[in-house]
Each structure stands twice: as C-alpha cells, then as structure tokens.
Design a protein around this motif. Sequence first.
Motif, PDB file in Angstrom:
ATOM      1  N   ASP A 350      -4.862  13.158  -4.488  1.00 36.82           N
ATOM      2  CA  ASP A 350      -4.140  11.887  -4.380  1.00 36.82           C
ATOM      3  C   ASP A 350      -4.320  11.376  -2.944  1.00 36.82           C
ATOM      4  OD1 ASP A 350      -2.250   9.853  -4.050  1.00 36.82           O
ATOM      5  OD2 ASP A 350      -0.778  10.808  -5.363  1.00 36.82           O
ATOM      6  N   PHE A 351      -5.202  10.402  -2.774  1.00 31.88           N
ATOM      7  CA  PHE A 351      -5.542   9.949  -1.425  1.00 31.88           C
ATOM      8  C   PHE A 351      -4.388   9.230  -0.745  1.00 31.88           C
ATOM      9  CE2 PHE A 351      -9.590   9.684  -3.934  1.00 31.88           C
ATOM     10  CZ  PHE A 351     -10.035  10.943  -3.545  1.00 31.88           C
ATOM     11  N   ALA A 352      -3.583   8.524  -1.507  1.00 31.89           N
ATOM     12  CA  ALA A 352      -2.393   7.885  -0.925  1.00 31.89           C
ATOM     13  C   ALA A 352      -1.432   8.942  -0.403  1.00 31.89           C
ATOM     14  CB  ALA A 352      -1.715   6.992  -1.958  1.00 31.89           C
ATOM     15  N   GLU A 353      -1.276  10.021  -1.152  1.00 41.61           N
ATOM     16  CA  GLU A 353      -0.388  11.100  -0.721  1.00 41.61           C
ATOM     17  C   GLU A 353      -0.928  11.793   0.530  1.00 41.61           C
ATOM     18  OE1 GLU A 353       3.010  13.810  -1.284  1.00 41.61           O
ATOM     19  OE2 GLU A 353       2.505  11.699  -1.537  1.00 41.61           O
ATOM     20  N   ILE A 354      -2.241  11.989   0.580  1.00 40.11           N
ATOM     21  CA  ILE A 354      -2.841  12.597   1.768  1.00 40.11           C
ATOM     22  C   ILE A 354      -2.582  11.730   2.990  1.00 40.11           C
ATOM     23  CG2 ILE A 354      -5.034  13.204   2.862  1.00 40.11           C
ATOM     24  CD1 ILE A 354      -5.987  14.032   0.009  1.00 40.11           C
ATOM     25  N   ALA A 355      -2.785  10.424   2.862  1.00 39.45           N
ATOM     26  CA  ALA A 355      -2.515   9.523   3.988  1.00 39.45           C
ATOM     27  C   ALA A 355      -1.053   9.592   4.395  1.00 39.45           C
ATOM     28  CB  ALA A 355      -2.903   8.090   3.613  1.00 39.45           C
ATOM     29  N   ARG A 356      -0.160   9.713   3.416  1.00 36.11           N
ATOM     30  CA  ARG A 356       1.279   9.766   3.735  1.00 36.11           C
ATOM     31  C   ARG A 356       1.638  11.020   4.525  1.00 36.11           C
ATOM     32  NH1 ARG A 356       1.964   6.887  -1.309  1.00 36.11           N
ATOM     33  NH2 ARG A 356       1.813   8.808  -2.520  1.00 36.11           N
ATOM     34  N   LEU A 369      -2.275   4.798   9.162  1.00 40.40           N
ATOM     35  CA  LEU A 369      -2.173   5.612   7.945  1.00 40.40           C
ATOM     36  C   LEU A 369      -1.192   5.042   6.938  1.00 40.40           C
ATOM     37  CD1 LEU A 369      -2.558   9.062   9.616  1.00 40.40           C
ATOM     38  CD2 LEU A 369      -3.913   8.269   7.675  1.00 40.40           C
ATOM     39  N   ASP A 370      -0.170   4.345   7.397  1.00 40.63           N
ATOM     40  CA  ASP A 370       0.754   3.705   6.464  1.00 40.63           C
ATOM     41  C   ASP A 370       0.014   2.672   5.616  1.00 40.63           C
ATOM     42  OD1 ASP A 370       3.339   4.026   5.604  1.00 40.63           O
ATOM     43  OD2 ASP A 370       4.170   2.446   6.869  1.00 40.63           O
ATOM     44  N   ASP A 371      -0.833   1.892   6.263  1.00 40.40           N
ATOM     45  CA  ASP A 371      -1.625   0.886   5.548  1.00 40.40           C
ATOM     46  C   ASP A 371      -2.654   1.545   4.638  1.00 40.40           C
ATOM     47  OD1 ASP A 371      -0.258  -1.170   6.847  1.00 40.40           O
ATOM     48  OD2 ASP A 371      -1.685  -1.217   8.508  1.00 40.40           O
ATOM     49  N   ILE A 372      -3.226   2.668   5.076  1.00 40.74           N
ATOM     50  CA  ILE A 372      -4.201   3.381   4.246  1.00 40.74           C
ATOM     51  C   ILE A 372      -3.533   3.908   2.977  1.00 40.74           C
ATOM     52  CG2 ILE A 372      -5.663   5.437   4.133  1.00 40.74           C
ATOM     53  CD1 ILE A 372      -6.344   4.982   7.075  1.00 40.74           C
ATOM     54  N   ALA A 373      -2.329   4.455   3.131  1.00 41.98           N
ATOM     55  CA  ALA A 373      -1.587   4.936   1.954  1.00 41.98           C
ATOM     56  C   ALA A 373      -1.355   3.792   0.973  1.00 41.98           C
ATOM     57  CB  ALA A 373      -0.264   5.554   2.384  1.00 41.98           C
ATOM     58  N   GLY A 374      -0.971   2.637   1.492  1.00 44.24           N
ATOM     59  CA  GLY A 374      -0.743   1.479   0.630  1.00 44.24           C
ATOM     60  C   GLY A 374      -2.015   1.014  -0.056  1.00 44.24           C
ATOM     61  N   ALA A 375      -3.135   1.050   0.674  1.00 44.96           N
ATOM     62  CA  ALA A 375      -4.399   0.601   0.101  1.00 44.96           C
ATOM     63  C   ALA A 375      -4.842   1.501  -1.044  1.00 44.96           C
ATOM     64  CB  ALA A 375      -5.475   0.564   1.189  1.00 44.96           C
ATOM     65  N   PHE A 376      -4.738   2.811  -0.863  1.00 44.52           N
ATOM     66  CA  PHE A 376      -5.130   3.717  -1.943  1.00 44.52           C
ATOM     67  C   PHE A 376      -4.139   3.656  -3.105  1.00 44.52           C
ATOM     68  CE2 PHE A 376      -7.861   5.956   1.247  1.00 44.52           C
ATOM     69  CZ  PHE A 376      -9.047   5.847   0.523  1.00 44.52           C
ATOM     70  N   GLY A 377      -2.883   3.386  -2.796  1.00 51.78           N
ATOM     71  CA  GLY A 377      -1.904   3.222  -3.866  1.00 51.78           C
ATOM     72  C   GLY A 377      -2.201   2.032  -4.748  1.00 51.78           C
ATOM     73  N   ALA A 378      -2.913   1.045  -4.204  1.00 54.30           N
ATOM     74  CA  ALA A 378      -3.260  -0.164  -4.956  1.00 54.30           C
ATOM     75  C   ALA A 378      -4.624  -0.068  -5.624  1.00 54.30           C
ATOM     76  CB  ALA A 378      -3.217  -1.370  -4.022  1.00 54.30           C
ATOM     77  N   ALA A 388     -10.787  -2.421   0.149  1.00 58.22           N
ATOM     78  CA  ALA A 388      -9.394  -2.835  -0.063  1.00 58.22           C
ATOM     79  C   ALA A 388      -9.179  -4.170   0.650  1.00 58.22           C
ATOM     80  CB  ALA A 388      -8.443  -1.784   0.473  1.00 58.22           C
ATOM     81  N   PRO A 389      -8.538  -5.143   0.006  1.00 56.50           N
ATOM     82  CA  PRO A 389      -8.442  -6.499   0.587  1.00 56.50           C
ATOM     83  C   PRO A 389      -7.968  -6.523   2.037  1.00 56.50           C
ATOM     84  CG  PRO A 389      -7.649  -6.520  -1.669  1.00 56.50           C
ATOM     85  CD  PRO A 389      -7.930  -5.079  -1.331  1.00 56.50           C
ATOM     86  N   GLU A 390      -6.894  -5.803   2.353  1.00 49.49           N
ATOM     87  CA  GLU A 390      -6.365  -5.841   3.713  1.00 49.49           C
ATOM     88  C   GLU A 390      -7.372  -5.306   4.725  1.00 49.49           C
ATOM     89  OE1 GLU A 390      -2.702  -3.926   6.371  1.00 49.49           O
ATOM     90  OE2 GLU A 390      -2.668  -3.768   4.186  1.00 49.49           O
ATOM     91  N   PHE A 391      -8.065  -4.226   4.357  1.00 45.31           N
ATOM     92  CA  PHE A 391      -9.010  -3.634   5.298  1.00 45.31           C
ATOM     93  C   PHE A 391     -10.301  -4.439   5.380  1.00 45.31           C
ATOM     94  CE2 PHE A 391      -6.124  -0.075   4.747  1.00 45.31           C
ATOM     95  CZ  PHE A 391      -6.004   0.355   6.060  1.00 45.31           C
ATOM     96  N   ALA A 392     -10.730  -5.034   4.255  1.00 47.17           N
ATOM     97  CA  ALA A 392     -11.901  -5.902   4.311  1.00 47.17           C
ATOM     98  C   ALA A 392     -11.655  -7.074   5.254  1.00 47.17           C
ATOM     99  CB  ALA A 392     -12.250  -6.399   2.906  1.00 47.17           C
TER     100      ALA A 392
END
Length: 466
Positions: A350-356, A369-378, A388-392
């Motif tokens: 779970d990549f979102a969990e790893i980022a968290r 990492l907070d933003d990364i968790a959100g991006a993988f969650g989406a 991911a839109p925010e990171f692009a």
Amino acid sequence: MSQAQIGVYGLGTMGSALALNMAEHGFDVAVTNRESDWIAAFLAEAGDLAERLHPHDRLESFVCGLKTPRVILFMIPSGAPMDAMIKAITPLLSPGDTVIDGGNANFHDTRRRAAELGARDLHFVGLGVSGGELGARTGPSMMMGGSDHSWQQLGPILREIAAHYEGVPCVAHLGPDGAGHFVKTVHNGIEYADMQVIAEIYSLLRNGAAMPPNEIGALFTAWDRGPLKSYLVEITGRLLGYTDPETGHPMVDVIKDAAGQKGTGRWTVIEALRMGQSASMIEAAVGARGWSSEKDTRQTAESILGGSLGAFDGTPDVLAEAFMAARILCYAQGFRILAAASEEYDWALDFAEIARIWRAGCIIRSALLDDIAGAFGADPPHGQLILAPEFAQTLARTLPALRQVVCSAVHGGHAVPALSAGLAWYDSMRLGHGSANIIQAQRDVFGYHGFERLGQEGKHHGPWWD
C-alpha cells in the motif's frame, strides 16, 4: 520472576534505545547481549526505567523469561551473525513464537529465514527501523514484514513506541516475509539520492557562487520553513553553521570529502535493475559515493585534467524550485521500485500507507510525503507519482528551474550526477515516442533478435536479412 512481554537481544546503539523506548511506554522487556558485561552498564544508565528491564546473562534464561507465545527482537549485525543466532535460539523456542530481525538485512535473507522458521511453526519478522539512535529512543518509523500472527503479537508494542504524525503511529504491517526489509531498503535508497541532491546544491553555492557555509546553512534553514521542509534539510542547515574548534574554519571544510556507505543503497540499485527498473537518481548517488572514496586519484586527476570551475548563475529561488523537482523525481523512482517488487513477490504493498509511515520518525521524512500519500490514495494514472495531477502541475512549474540549474552546472564543469539523472529520466518518461527503435534495429542486424512493428503483432526482422 515476572515474565517480559518482549525480549531484546543486542544492547548496542539501536537495541538499547529501543529497549528503553519500550520500557518508557510501560512494557516489560527482557534484555541480553552477547558480551554480558554490557548489561550492568546499560541498566545503570537506564535509571528508573530499569524496573521494567529484566536482565539475563544466558540465552536459555532469556527465552524462559518471556511470556508465550514469545516475541524476540534481535538488534545485531545482519548476515552470518543473524543466522548463527537463529540456529542457537531455535531449539529453545515453541510453536507460535516470533523472531524479529530489526537490522538492515537483505530482504532475500529475510524471505529465506521466514520460510525456514515457518516449516517449524515459528514466525520470522523483518522489521525496518528508521530514525537513527534518537528515533529509536523517542519514536522511529517502522516497516514490518511478517505473518498476521506476528503482527497481532507485535503491533500493540510497535504502535506505542513508534513516531506519531498528527496522532497516527508511523508503523505498519506492509506484507509477508521480506516486505518490511525491502521497503526499508528503498527508503535508504531514496535517502542516498536526497542526500546527494543536497550535496550537489551545496557544492553549486559553495564552489560556483562563492557563498560561505554559514550563509548556505541559513538558506537551507529558510527552505526548511516551507515546502522543502524535511529532516535532511533541517540538519544540513544546522551543520553548516558549526565551526571547527581546532582551526576556526567552517566544520564542513575540515571533513574529508569521501562518503561512506553500508550497502542498502547498492541493494536498492541491484534489485531495481534486476526487476527491469532504473532508479537513475539512486544509481547516481551510489556512484557518487564510490567516486568520492577515490580521493587520491581525484587529486592526481585535478593536476592533470584541470579542476577549474565556472561560475554558477542560479538564484536561491531557482535552486529551491529545482530542488523540489528533484525531490519529487527521487520519490517517484523509489515508489516505482516498490511497485515492481510488490508485483513480483505478490506483496500488495500500500503505497499511500508507506508514505504515511514515512512522515515522521525516519530520515527521509518531509513535508512532501503528506501529498504523496494523498496522490497514491487517489490512484494516479498507471500508478505513477509524476502523473498524479498535483505532482504533474508542480513538475510543470519547477522543471524549467531544474533545467536551468543543470545547464549552468554543466557549462561551469560542476558535477551534478543526481540532478542531471533525474532530469534525463523525466525527459525520457514524458515522450510517447523515444529512440529505442534504433537499438532494436541494431540488435536485429547483429543478432537476428527481431523487433515489434508499430501496429502489427508478432516478431519481425528488417530488410537487411533479405
């Protein structure tokens, strides 16, 4: 004699810190060490916490002093020492007991040990622990790989002693056998790359802009108050402010420029390449540490090849934007390696969990990492962080700065292996049509390997074979 809830074997820097952390959180901990004379000194330094620390000078009494099913954490060197301890302790264990390796172990060894102990109805856990001595004592980030049975035993302890981010413990059961140790390995690979990027930015400012260390430190400290906030940026800002008491020079200027490494960065690169991935920024960081160790060769080369450097004309604002782009690309490459391993070993990471769980306690903790968790969650397109839109959008804004920094560095003769590797990878990934067609044609000419044609199925050969 009361029985302890967990045993810790190995009272070195990390083992003693974790044992004290557990005791401080109300757990009874059995402790022992190969050199038994360490135990008394450890208890003396523990103060009031010694009431919850139960010492043993023999392995047999250590095992008997634990509640069943037993949970035993080894904090010893990986490799042969761990195998030797497993061999020694296995006859003393009972079905359902859990043995934990809390060191930086090769995950292939962890998978092997889990299978061997599983055949005896014993459980083996690979526990990645990040945060150094201070983190182990006050709250590390922890990555566990093992059975559900072991997580039920171990989870309540780890959740208490872990670092917390906004009330959430930075620990998770990531998967079976080697999953925890592999995630920790990639964590360390990302750490290598982030450190290298910081070193390259420092060098551009120091050698290309003639900025003194204390001013560079102040700049990093300012960056640590914004989007670039991270543990590594924080400590870089602090360390650049120190003066050597012997010479009066900036402390960083009297440190030999030869970086050490313990192997986890290399492991990350090896596994990435084996799975068909290329973590080019991590590769660059590992390579740069290797080149740095050749101090004598580099000094000779400077006298022969010339070591003059041109001016670097990037502003601090441009550097900050380039740094943000590089950091995103570094994390993106790391998570691609995790995705490849998750598929190959059926770990369902779970990549979102790893980022968290990386948001606090660990060396690579950062605001990003907070933003990364959100991006993988989406669920980003193709599972790619850069899509991911925010990171692009962030990359679209910051890539011009990275291009400017790399261009100015190359023009001035400054080595920026990680920054340039990140840029090259981004430019490769953003093109729907690349240059590998010429490579496929070459392979067919010299080896009759064949190739795929656009819009046609099957294997084809070129007219050079007619």
